[in-house]
Enzyme design. Structure first.
Site, short mmCIF file in Angstrom:
data_model
loop_
_atom_site.label_atom_id
_atom_site.label_comp_id
_atom_site.label_asym_id
_atom_site.label_seq_id
_atom_site.Cartn_x
_atom_site.Cartn_y
_atom_site.Cartn_z
N ASP A 1 87.44 183.26 49.69
CA ASP A 1 87.70 184.47 50.49
C ASP A 1 87.18 184.28 51.91
O ASP A 1 87.85 184.62 52.89
CB ASP A 1 86.98 185.69 49.89
N GLU B 1 89.89 191.77 55.17
CA GLU B 1 89.09 192.42 54.13
C GLU B 1 87.60 192.12 54.26
O GLU B 1 86.76 193.00 54.09
CB GLU B 1 89.57 191.98 52.73
N LEU C 1 92.28 186.58 49.88
CA LEU C 1 92.45 186.18 48.49
C LEU C 1 92.55 187.45 47.66
O LEU C 1 91.57 188.09 47.34
CB LEU C 1 91.25 185.31 48.04
N ASP C 2 93.79 187.83 47.38
CA ASP C 2 94.04 189.05 46.60
C ASP C 2 94.03 188.65 45.13
O ASP C 2 94.76 187.75 44.73
CB ASP C 2 95.41 189.62 47.01
N THR D 1 90.71 188.28 43.58
CA THR D 1 89.50 187.44 43.54
C THR D 1 88.91 187.36 42.13
O THR D 1 88.52 186.29 41.66
CB THR D 1 88.42 187.99 44.51
N THR E 1 97.11 197.87 37.04
CA THR E 1 95.87 197.12 37.22
C THR E 1 95.39 196.46 35.94
O THR E 1 95.58 197.00 34.84
CB THR E 1 94.78 198.06 37.78
#
Length: 307
Positions: free
Chosen positions: A50, A73, A118-119, A121, A194
């Protein structure tokens, strides 16, 4: 021939910058030392990938387009960026496309770029590598107009001969590329939601939609890919938690192919630089049949989620 419009140059650069990011993501994983930090104590993880990827993306974009606003982010300084993190290449094919007339006169200072280095994580740390994406979203006048999604581990289970990773990109008024646009099976209601941030509200909302099946995966970028590749018909997340850097690039790509994404109330997301980062009223997205799903969100869910 006139030089390409600024927007097309930004997207072409973002494409190469995202490919560089994917290499960093894979290299960090290959070392076996992810350098995991829990940012808030709420399972909000950050890894060395990230950090390095955000520095690489933000510094590479800022070097080429110094007046663009870039919001990432991770809260990091870009002072200590080393030369090997900088990517100054671009994707030539993107520059051959004609910029839509309404975007041809955009100036650097009018663009806001939202970066999720980094989506997914959490999934990255757990070895669910195909959930992971790198997201670079480009907004103008508060609206997501272009985006790049890189999947560093696309094809990672396909055997040694397969090409690892892919980059998807799109611009409103041109379309989206790098994947095969596919609609979900007709008459099937498949909801993607999710994997790691579930709640009673999230599950109640999904139950009210009476889906044929539910897919639980990590990453907002990954969920939008499920929609555009026909694996799911709706992405439903009745909870705060998603941020603007999670949705900007995916929104641009989804809208470029005729899909729709809003909060649970049906409000569009705003991406100007002053906006709050949290999408507090959840997410509802579809490639087709948005109204079918929007009309079935229970009022109790809407009342629980304040925009």
């Amino acid at each position: 021939m006139a030089s390409p419009a600024l927007l097309m140059r930004v997207v072409a650069s973002a494409y190469s910058i995202a490919e560089k990011a994917a290499t960093i993501v894979r290299n960090v994983m290959a070392t076996g030392d992810l350098g995991i930090v829990d940012k808030t104590g709420d399972n909000d993880l950050q890894t060395k990938a990230d950090r390095l990827v955000q520095m690489s993306i933000c510094a590479s974009l800022a070097q080429k387009f110094p007046k663009v606003t870039i919001i990432g982010e991770e809260e990091l300084s870009t002072d200590e960026v080393t030369e090997e993190l900088i990517e100054d290449g671009h994707c030539e094919e993107i520059l051959t496309k004609t910029c839509p007339a309404q975007y041809a006169g955009i100036k650097e200072e009018e663009l806001v770029i939202w970066v999720d280095p980094l989506d997914g994580t959490k999934e990255y740390t757990e070895g669910l590598l195909d959930h992971v994406t790198v997201l670079i979203g480009i907004a103008y006048e508060g609206k997501a107009i272009a985006g790049v999604i890189n999947q560093p581990y696309y094809n990672y289970e396909a055997g040694s001969g397969a090409v690892l990773g892919r980059t998807i990109w799109g611009v409103l008024g041109i379309g989206a590329f790098g994947f095969q646009l596919t609609e979900a099976p007709a008459g099937k209601h498949i909801v993607v939601t999710t994997r790691s941030h579930s709640s009673t509200l999230v599950n109640d909302c999904i139950s009210a939609l009476n889906p044929d099946s539910v897919i639980r995966v990590g990453g907002a970028g990954n969920k939008i890919i499920q929609l555009i590749e026909g694996k799911a018909s709706a992405y439903v997340f009745a909870s705060p938690g998603c941020k603007k850097w999670d949705t900007c690039a995916p929104e641009a790509i989804l809208h470029a192919v005729g899909g729709k994404i809003t909060d649970i109330h049906g409000n569009s997301f705003q991406y100007n630089k002053e906006v709050k980062h949290m999408n507090s009223a959840g997410v509802l997205a579809t490639l087709r049949n948005y109204d079918y799903y929007a009309s079935r969100i229970p009022n109790t869910v809407k009342q629980s989620l304040v925009p």
